[in-house]
Design a protein around this motif. Structure first.
Motif, PDB file in Angstrom:
ATOM      1  N   GLY A 182      -9.267  -6.455  -5.487  1.00  0.00           N
ATOM      2  CA  GLY A 182      -9.535  -6.030  -4.314  1.00  0.00           C
ATOM      3  C   GLY A 182      -9.971  -4.635  -4.154  1.00  0.00           C
ATOM      4  N   TYR A 183      -9.835  -3.669  -5.248  1.00  0.00           N
ATOM      5  CA  TYR A 183     -10.352  -2.544  -5.341  1.00  0.00           C
ATOM      6  C   TYR A 183     -11.677  -1.933  -4.920  1.00  0.00           C
ATOM      7  CZ  TYR A 183      -5.726  -2.097  -7.131  1.00  0.00           C
ATOM      8  OH  TYR A 183      -4.268  -2.311  -7.668  1.00  0.00           O
ATOM      9  N   PHE A 184     -12.644  -2.678  -4.737  1.00  0.00           N
ATOM     10  CA  PHE A 184     -13.961  -2.828  -4.504  1.00  0.00           C
ATOM     11  C   PHE A 184     -13.981  -2.827  -2.887  1.00  0.00           C
ATOM     12  CE2 PHE A 184     -13.419  -7.468  -4.407  1.00  0.00           C
ATOM     13  CZ  PHE A 184     -14.280  -7.797  -3.303  1.00  0.00           C
ATOM     14  N   TRP A 185     -12.966  -3.261  -2.036  1.00  0.00           N
ATOM     15  CA  TRP A 185     -13.248  -3.333  -0.698  1.00  0.00           C
ATOM     16  C   TRP A 185     -12.739  -1.603  -0.326  1.00  0.00           C
ATOM     17  CZ3 TRP A 185     -15.765  -6.837   0.881  1.00  0.00           C
ATOM     18  CH2 TRP A 185     -15.518  -8.157   0.601  1.00  0.00           C
ATOM     19  N   GLN A 186     -13.270  -1.146   1.017  1.00  0.00           N
ATOM     20  CA  GLN A 186     -12.903   0.211   1.270  1.00  0.00           C
ATOM     21  C   GLN A 186     -11.374   0.235   1.804  1.00  0.00           C
ATOM     22  OE1 GLN A 186     -15.758   2.114   3.796  1.00  0.00           O
ATOM     23  NE2 GLN A 186     -17.518   1.463   2.829  1.00  0.00           N
ATOM     24  N   GLU A 187     -10.827   1.079   1.652  1.00  0.00           N
ATOM     25  CA  GLU A 187      -9.513   1.446   2.297  1.00  0.00           C
ATOM     26  C   GLU A 187      -9.256   1.874   3.783  1.00  0.00           C
ATOM     27  OE1 GLU A 187      -4.996   2.918   0.939  1.00  0.00           O
ATOM     28  OE2 GLU A 187      -6.766   4.289   0.749  1.00  0.00           O
ATOM     29  N   GLU A 188      -9.150   0.941   4.518  1.00  0.00           N
ATOM     30  CA  GLU A 188      -9.193   1.115   5.976  1.00  0.00           C
ATOM     31  C   GLU A 188      -8.161   1.852   6.667  1.00  0.00           C
ATOM     32  OE1 GLU A 188     -10.938  -1.683   9.807  1.00  0.00           O
ATOM     33  OE2 GLU A 188     -10.095  -2.508   8.052  1.00  0.00           O
ATOM     34  N   GLU A 191      -2.407   4.679   5.697  1.00  0.00           N
ATOM     35  CA  GLU A 191      -1.210   4.808   6.346  1.00  0.00           C
ATOM     36  C   GLU A 191      -0.201   3.757   6.016  1.00  0.00           C
ATOM     37  OE1 GLU A 191      -3.786   3.756   9.670  1.00  0.00           O
ATOM     38  OE2 GLU A 191      -3.972   5.036   8.042  1.00  0.00           O
ATOM     39  N   ALA A 192      -0.854   2.594   5.755  1.00  0.00           N
ATOM     40  CA  ALA A 192      -0.091   1.367   5.353  1.00  0.00           C
ATOM     41  C   ALA A 192       0.460   1.203   3.937  1.00  0.00           C
ATOM     42  CB  ALA A 192      -1.135   0.412   5.776  1.00  0.00           C
ATOM     43  N   ARG A 193      -0.080   2.329   3.218  1.00  0.00           N
ATOM     44  CA  ARG A 193       0.556   2.303   2.007  1.00  0.00           C
ATOM     45  C   ARG A 193       2.090   2.349   1.672  1.00  0.00           C
ATOM     46  NH1 ARG A 193      -3.049   6.632  -1.750  1.00  0.00           N
ATOM     47  NH2 ARG A 193      -5.071   5.765  -0.996  1.00  0.00           N
ATOM     48  N   PRO A 194       2.815   1.306   1.112  1.00  0.00           N
ATOM     49  CA  PRO A 194       4.397   1.532   0.662  1.00  0.00           C
ATOM     50  C   PRO A 194       4.654   3.093   0.234  1.00  0.00           C
ATOM     51  CG  PRO A 194       3.309   0.293  -0.993  1.00  0.00           C
ATOM     52  CD  PRO A 194       2.369   0.694  -0.003  1.00  0.00           C
ATOM     53  N   ARG A 195       5.715   3.406   0.886  1.00  0.00           N
ATOM     54  CA  ARG A 195       6.203   4.663   0.433  1.00  0.00           C
ATOM     55  C   ARG A 195       6.804   4.879  -1.267  1.00  0.00           C
ATOM     56  NH1 ARG A 195       9.890   7.476   4.963  1.00  0.00           N
ATOM     57  NH2 ARG A 195       9.456   9.126   3.347  1.00  0.00           N
ATOM     58  N   PHE A 196       7.525   3.852  -1.322  1.00  0.00           N
ATOM     59  CA  PHE A 196       8.273   3.713  -2.552  1.00  0.00           C
ATOM     60  C   PHE A 196       7.675   2.532  -3.501  1.00  0.00           C
ATOM     61  CE2 PHE A 196      11.248   5.511   0.603  1.00  0.00           C
ATOM     62  CZ  PHE A 196      11.028   6.885   0.191  1.00  0.00           C
ATOM     63  N   SER A 197       6.571   2.732  -4.068  1.00  0.00           N
ATOM     64  CA  SER A 197       5.927   1.649  -4.977  1.00  0.00           C
ATOM     65  C   SER A 197       4.858   2.621  -5.617  1.00  0.00           C
ATOM     66  CB  SER A 197       5.391   0.611  -3.955  1.00  0.00           C
ATOM     67  OG  SER A 197       4.652   0.078  -4.814  1.00  0.00           O
ATOM     68  N   ARG A 198       4.610   1.754  -6.742  1.00  0.00           N
ATOM     69  CA  ARG A 198       3.401   2.478  -7.729  1.00  0.00           C
ATOM     70  C   ARG A 198       2.149   2.014  -6.782  1.00  0.00           C
ATOM     71  NH1 ARG A 198       1.753  -2.765 -11.839  1.00  0.00           N
ATOM     72  NH2 ARG A 198       2.268  -4.245 -10.362  1.00  0.00           N
ATOM     73  N   TYR A 199       2.069   1.309  -5.801  1.00  0.00           N
ATOM     74  CA  TYR A 199       0.894   1.075  -5.004  1.00  0.00           C
ATOM     75  C   TYR A 199       0.665   2.568  -4.000  1.00  0.00           C
ATOM     76  CZ  TYR A 199       0.473  -3.405  -6.973  1.00  0.00           C
ATOM     77  OH  TYR A 199       0.341  -4.459  -7.870  1.00  0.00           O
ATOM     78  N   PHE A 201       0.217   5.395  -4.850  1.00  0.00           N
ATOM     79  CA  PHE A 201      -0.642   6.426  -5.274  1.00  0.00           C
ATOM     80  C   PHE A 201      -2.019   5.922  -5.635  1.00  0.00           C
ATOM     81  CE2 PHE A 201       3.783   7.601  -6.294  1.00  0.00           C
ATOM     82  CZ  PHE A 201       3.741   8.833  -5.635  1.00  0.00           C
ATOM     83  N   ARG A 202      -2.262   4.720  -5.005  1.00  0.00           N
ATOM     84  CA  ARG A 202      -3.666   4.066  -5.222  1.00  0.00           C
ATOM     85  C   ARG A 202      -4.048   3.399  -4.136  1.00  0.00           C
ATOM     86  NH1 ARG A 202      -2.324  -0.887  -9.423  1.00  0.00           N
ATOM     87  NH2 ARG A 202      -1.249   0.736 -10.505  1.00  0.00           N
ATOM     88  N   PRO A 203      -5.359   3.439  -3.940  1.00  0.00           N
ATOM     89  CA  PRO A 203      -5.909   2.589  -2.683  1.00  0.00           C
ATOM     90  C   PRO A 203      -5.418   1.296  -2.348  1.00  0.00           C
ATOM     91  CG  PRO A 203      -7.733   3.648  -3.953  1.00  0.00           C
ATOM     92  CD  PRO A 203      -6.631   3.590  -4.806  1.00  0.00           C
ATOM     93  N   ASN A 204      -4.989   0.996  -1.205  1.00  0.00           N
ATOM     94  CA  ASN A 204      -4.478  -0.373  -0.857  1.00  0.00           C
ATOM     95  C   ASN A 204      -5.513  -1.247  -0.012  1.00  0.00           C
ATOM     96  OD1 ASN A 204      -0.953  -0.312  -0.726  1.00  0.00           O
ATOM     97  ND2 ASN A 204      -2.428   0.764  -2.326  1.00  0.00           N
ATOM     98  N   PRO A 205      -6.667  -1.621  -0.341  1.00  0.00           N
ATOM     99  CA  PRO A 205      -7.486  -1.973   0.547  1.00  0.00           C
ATOM    100  C   PRO A 205      -7.353  -3.392   1.135  1.00  0.00           C
ATOM    101  CG  PRO A 205      -8.236  -2.016  -1.734  1.00  0.00           C
ATOM    102  CD  PRO A 205      -7.160  -1.477  -1.649  1.00  0.00           C
TER     103      PRO A 205
END
Length: 405
Positions: A182-188, A191-199, A201-205
């Motif tokens: 899913g990284y080809f989708w824009q991250e909308e 602020e919905a990224r998890p705070r304590f996760s490897r995700y 520090f990367r887009p969560n589209p």
């Protein structure tokens, strides 16, 4: 007696009992239900999708995929007698899963309802509540999909979200289905990224409600390149994580814009009834020839040990393993939880990096031992071109897992 015949099973109802017989892989009696109460059942509603039987305040709904709902406007008890040799059994507070040789059944309750699993085969149904039952497999396997190889591509690195044409050409020598992460989708919604996760520090589209490619022109060119190399294209979408209020409408919008061959569906939203309703609606929307490739993970019962064949069967492929093996041995996990044989009869795909025995997810070429275990269980392993340690190891994997012609 009222007899209801589905694709995979026959349900014979008398005054206080229902006997269930599977047709697959061979005709065999599965269970008899002893139902509190008396008097004859009558057909209250009938369609191609389901039959509703009623007597007094009690009802039984039998669906075409072998999924059954017991409901009543008063408290009701039911006892199930197994009529086959039990090979394995798994249960938690929502599900009890019984497996025989090539077939099985399950009993399910909604979380939050006070229906009780009094024993592994005796159940209490509350007033205005339901108990659910499924006999599986509900359909035959699709032999045209059994030898298909699925490639997973797309990276979270800038400029690598969409694959280079040379990579598509190379992948086409091994795979018939191209699933794009899913990284080809824009991250909308950053602020919905998890705070304590490897995700973090990367887009969560995958949280996006509206799916828009980072590069529209390049995305369309990727689809065209995949098709020109004889593969089917499945973009990543996630009903489980998306903030869309109507994911079915959003998927229909995407199909109207792009030449898609189906979807790689990363998880479903809601309880097991809501998940089943969504996947059936998606199948009706796509029709029989498009691909539904579902990452089942530990859904819908919160454990990788207990699957939902009544959901899996409406998919072509189901991926499992990112949530680990649930404490099961590799062979048991692959045969019981990943393989669709005797369950939903979908093609089972091993999400190898989460359940391959390492203490953390690690993208590496599966060992020869893992490959042989997957083959023995009738399971496919996904293919990822960026696997460690490199091209030579990937070549060995490809040699042993070459696509069918």
């Amino acid at each position: 007696m009222v007899v209801v015949d589905t694709t995979g099973a026959t349900f014979s109802c008398t005054g206080n009992s229902m006997t269930v017989t599977t047709k697959m892989p061979l005709r065999s009696e599965v269970v008899t239900w002893q139902l509190e109460g008396s008097g004859p059942w009558h057909i209250a509603q009938e369609s191609i999708a389901e039959v509703m039987l009623k007597r007094g305040l009690q009802a039984i709904k039998i669906c075409e995929d072998g999924f059954v709902e017991f409901a009543s406007e008063e408290p009701w008890s039911a006892k199930m007698t197994l009529l086959f040799t039990l090979r394995s059994f798994e249960a938690n507070d929502q599900a009890a899963d019984y497996r025989g040789e090539g077939f099985g059944c399950g009993v399910y309750r909604l979380k939050g309802q006070s229906n009780r699993f009094d024993t592994p085969t005796r159940f209490t149904i509350d007033q205005d509540a339901s108990l659910f039952f499924h006999v599986f497999p509900p359909r035959l396997p699709n032999p045209t999909l059994a030898g298909v190889q699925i490639a997973h591509e797309g990276r979270p690195r800038s400029g690598e979200e969409l694959p280079h044409p040379d990579l598509i050409a190379a992948v086409s020598q091994q795979a018939q289905i191209f699933a794009l992460h899913g990284y080809f989708w824009q991250e909308e919604f950053p602020e919905a990224r998890p705070r304590f996760s490897r995700y973090r520090f990367r887009p969560n589209p995958w949280h996006s409600a509206f799916h828009e490619p980072l590069n529209e022109e390049q995305f369309r060119r990727t689809i065209e390149d995949v098709h020109n190399h004889g593969m089917r294209f499945l973009p990543y979408v996630s009903p489980r994580y998306s903030l869309s209020h109507n994911m079915l409408e959003e998927l229909q919008r995407l199909r109207s814009l792009y030449d898609l061959d189906g979807f790689y569906v990363d998880g479903l939203r809601g309880n097991f009834l809501e998940q089943r309703s969504f996947i059936r609606a998606l199948r009706r929307q796509l029709g029989p020839n498009k691909i539904i490739y579902l990452n089942g993970s530990d859904q819908p019962f919160g454990s990788p040990r207990i699957t939902a064949p009544f959901i899996d069967t409406h998919c072509d492929f189901v991926l499992r393993g990112d949530s680990g093996k649930g404490g099961l041995s590799r062979g048991t996990f692959l045969q019981r939880c990943v393989s669709g044989i005797g369950g939903g009869n979908q093609v089972g795909v091993w999400c190898h990096y989460g359940s391959s025995g390492w203490p953390f997810p690690f993208d590496r070429v599966p060992s020869r031992s893992d490959q042989l275990a997957a083959t023995k269980a009738g399971v496919m392993i996904w293919r990822r071109s960026f696997w460690w340690p490199g091209q030579k190891a990937l070549d060995r994997f490809d040699l042993a897992n070459s696509k069918s012609e």
